[in-house]
Design a protein around this motif. Structure first.
Motif, short mmCIF file in Angstrom:
data_model
loop_
_atom_site.label_atom_id
_atom_site.label_comp_id
_atom_site.label_asym_id
_atom_site.label_seq_id
_atom_site.Cartn_x
_atom_site.Cartn_y
_atom_site.Cartn_z
N ALA A 1 -22.50 8.23 17.08
CA ALA A 1 -23.59 8.29 16.10
C ALA A 1 -23.28 9.30 15.00
CB ALA A 1 -24.90 8.64 16.80
N GLY B 1 -12.32 20.70 6.82
CA GLY B 1 -13.12 19.49 7.01
C GLY B 1 -14.42 19.42 6.22
N SER C 1 -7.73 13.11 -1.12
CA SER C 1 -7.85 14.57 -1.15
C SER C 1 -6.87 15.16 -2.14
CB SER C 1 -7.57 15.12 0.25
OG SER C 1 -8.68 14.87 1.08
P1 HMG Z 1 -17.14 18.80 13.20
O1 HMG Z 1 -17.38 20.12 12.57
O2 HMG Z 1 -16.54 18.79 14.56
O3 HMG Z 1 -18.46 17.95 13.30
O4 HMG Z 1 -16.19 17.97 12.24
P2 HMG Z 1 -19.95 18.32 12.84
O5 HMG Z 1 -20.46 19.44 13.64
O6 HMG Z 1 -20.02 18.40 11.34
O7 HMG Z 1 -20.69 17.00 13.33
C1 HMG Z 1 -20.39 15.77 12.76
C2 HMG Z 1 -21.69 14.96 12.69
O8 HMG Z 1 -22.09 14.64 14.03
C3 HMG Z 1 -22.86 15.72 12.07
O9 HMG Z 1 -23.61 14.77 11.36
C4 HMG Z 1 -23.64 16.20 13.29
O10 HMG Z 1 -25.01 16.42 13.03
C5 HMG Z 1 -23.44 15.02 14.23
P3 HMG Z 1 -24.00 15.05 9.81
O11 HMG Z 1 -24.80 16.28 9.80
O12 HMG Z 1 -22.69 15.23 9.08
O13 HMG Z 1 -24.73 13.81 9.38
N1 HMG Z 1 -23.60 15.36 15.66
C6 HMG Z 1 -24.24 14.56 16.54
N2 HMG Z 1 -24.87 13.38 16.39
C7 HMG Z 1 -25.42 12.81 17.50
N3 HMG Z 1 -25.38 13.38 18.73
C8 HMG Z 1 -24.75 14.57 18.91
C9 HMG Z 1 -24.15 15.21 17.79
N4 HMG Z 1 -23.46 16.37 17.61
C10 HMG Z 1 -23.14 16.45 16.31
N5 HMG Z 1 -24.72 15.10 20.13
C11 HMG Z 1 -15.41 16.66 10.41
C12 HMG Z 1 -16.50 16.82 11.47
C13 HMG Z 1 -15.64 15.35 9.68
C14 HMG Z 1 -15.47 17.82 9.42
C15 HMG Z 1 -14.01 16.62 11.14
O14 HMG Z 1 -13.93 15.52 11.98
C16 HMG Z 1 -12.84 16.61 10.17
O15 HMG Z 1 -12.39 17.66 9.71
N6 HMG Z 1 -12.29 15.39 9.86
C17 HMG Z 1 -11.16 15.26 8.95
C18 HMG Z 1 -11.55 15.48 7.50
C19 HMG Z 1 -12.29 14.32 6.89
O16 HMG Z 1 -12.30 13.23 7.41
N7 HMG Z 1 -12.90 14.55 5.70
C20 HMG Z 1 -13.65 13.53 5.00
C21 HMG Z 1 -13.68 13.74 3.49
S1 HMG Z 1 -12.04 13.98 2.80
C22 HMG Z 1 -11.33 12.39 2.81
O17 HMG Z 1 -11.99 11.43 3.03
C23 HMG Z 1 -9.85 12.31 2.57
C24 HMG Z 1 -9.02 12.01 3.79
O18 HMG Z 1 -9.17 10.64 4.16
C25 HMG Z 1 -7.55 12.36 3.56
C26 HMG Z 1 -6.83 11.82 2.34
O19 HMG Z 1 -7.36 11.68 1.24
O20 HMG Z 1 -5.61 11.63 2.49
C27 HMG Z 1 -9.46 12.82 4.99
#
Ligand code: HMG
Length: 420
Positions: A37, A205, A342
């Protein structure tokens, strides 16, 4: 009269294995709802060292030529968009040209700008054809990548791998691009990067999400300005963004598409002339509209949710997923597409779905491509992740798939499995 230009056909390739994200969550001691989710993900493709970005690109490109009966002598350009190439000098596209025995009389090159690299290649191809320089020839654009963040990192559940091959021509059966309307936005930021010699990306992230949303706003406003000038959309009873039948986003994880859509709506709500005086809080609530997300975005995410981030290919997996499920209903309708890489760069463009989209997508048979995969345990996934890049398993290539089978003096040899 300007001839239409755009995507005539596409094809996809994915690794043979995947891990279920509920299994991964349990192994990491995380509530599975956070991944399913919170991030919107179900499954994540796992590439082994034999399934590198060349093997995936060649597999997708070969499927495209075979399933759509494309005569290679039509092609005048081959572009591969990737940020996970296999050499600092020899492009992935040269490997693909050799493996598919494509004509020598072509422009062959790679494009790199993180996840935006594929769209950079697509736009080069579209504008080459639209300019008349192609003189009737077509282009093959392949987006291929392996998204790796490493075990036990916050990025781990947002990995994935695969390739999407696009045939670009004057017969846009899937999507006729609105040439000249696109909007771009770019800036120099450290949100995500991969230093030379590393397989895992480094990422800030939460900051990367902010960068994505800021770049989206600039790119969308640029497109909207031109689309309003050409009367493709207008300020009226509905917002300009609402006049697009669907909006496809770059999908690093599915929840990002929801955040992106809220941001796009916010741009319209903030800029609307003669808007009723509402507070910033009221606008933010309106921007979050679940109905708008369900109507314009949700149906494009089926493949992304089962494959994960495929960097350059993620937007085009969304295109494949959408046209796979709704190609017939969307014929003649206009869509918006947002590419983000990015570093960072974003481009928002639009296009009209072709009358042949459903028939073309039936040949892609995306369900069968996914059904052939094997679900592996978290232990097997961790074993694959720990393999050095040159530890090639003695597996024979899957049906109509290429595989790296030998690395000698850094020269790579690939083999192709027989057709399914
Ligand atoms: P995180 O800090 O582990 O997760 O990393 P979080 O604490 O932000 O939680 C994620 C979501 O889950 C949140 O929802 C929480 O509330 C929810 P939001 O507030 O965002 O709507 N959550 C829950 N929901 C239901 N039940 C629960 C629960 N617990 C939490 N129990 C992060 C998340 C995406 C930052 C990490 O996975 C990451 O660093 N990913 C890689 C970076 C990334 O994908 N960035 C996206 C933008 S940049 C981009 O798209 C370019 C890229 O593709 C690369 C390129 O261009 O080459 C990455």
């Amino acid at each position: 009269m300007k001839r239409p230009v755009g995507v005539e056909a596409l094809s996809i390739a994915v690794p043979r294995r995947y891990v279920d994200l509920e299994d991964l969550a349990r192994a990491r001691g995380v509530d599975p709802a956070k991944y399913t989710a919170g991030l919107g993900a179900r499954e994540m493709a796992v590439a082994d060292p034999g399934e590198d970005s060349v093997a995936l690109a060649a597999t997708a490109a070969a499927r495209l030529l075979r399933t759509h009966s494309v005569d290679p002598s039509r092609l005048g350009m081959l572009v591969v968009g990737t940020e996970t190439g296999v050499d600092h000098s020899k492009p992935v596209s040269s490997h693909v040209q050799g493996l598919l025995k494509l004509p020598r009389s072509m422009r062959v090159f790679d494009t790199q700008h993180a996840c935006y690299g594929g769209t950079a290649g697509l736009m080069a191809a579209v504008e080459w054809i639209a300019s008349g320089a192609a003189a009737g020839r077509s282009a093959l654009v392949v987006c291929t990548d392996i998204a790796r963040y490493g075990l036990n990192t916050a990025g781990e559940p947002t990995q994935g791998a695969g390739a999407v091959a696009l045939l670009v021509s004057e017969q846009p059966d899937l999507l006729a691009v609105d040439v000249g309307l696109s909007g771009a936005s770019s800036m120099d930021v450290y949100d995500f990067w991969r230093p030379l010699g590393r397989r895992e990306a480094v990422v800030d992230g939460h900051y990367s999400i902010q960068c994505y949303l800021e770049a989206l706003s600039g790119a969308y406003r640029g497109w909207r300005e031109r689309a309003l000038a050409h009367e493709v959309v207008r300020w009226g009873a509905t917002l300009p963004g609402e006049q697009l039948a669907r909006i496809l986003y770059h999908v690093p994880f599915c929840k990002m598409a929801r955040k992106a859509h809220t941001q796009l709506r916010l741009c319209d709500l903030e800029d609307a002339p003669n808007a009723p005086a509402t507070s910033a809080e009221a606008r933010e609530e309106l921007a979050k509209s679940a109905a708008s997300y369900e109507a314009q975005v949700a149906s494009s995410l089926t493949l992304n949710a089962r494959i994960g981030n495929v960097y350059t290919a993620s937007l085009y997996l969304a295109l494949a997923g959408l046209l796979h499920s709704e190609g017939a209903a969307l014929a003649g309708r206009r869509m918006g597409l947002l590419s983000y890489g990015s570093g960072c760069a974003a481009e928002f463009y639009s296009g009209v779905v072709g009358a042949q989209a459903a028939a073309r997508m039936a040949r892609v048979d995306a369900d069968a491509v996914l059904a052939r995969r094997e679900r592996i345990s978290v232990e097997e996934y961790e074993h694959i992740m720990r393999l050095p890049y040159d530890a090639l398993e003695s597996l024979s290539p899957g049906a109509d798939a290429f595989r790296l089978v030998e690395l000698r003096d850094h020269k790579r040899r690939y083999a192709e499995g027989s057709a399914a």
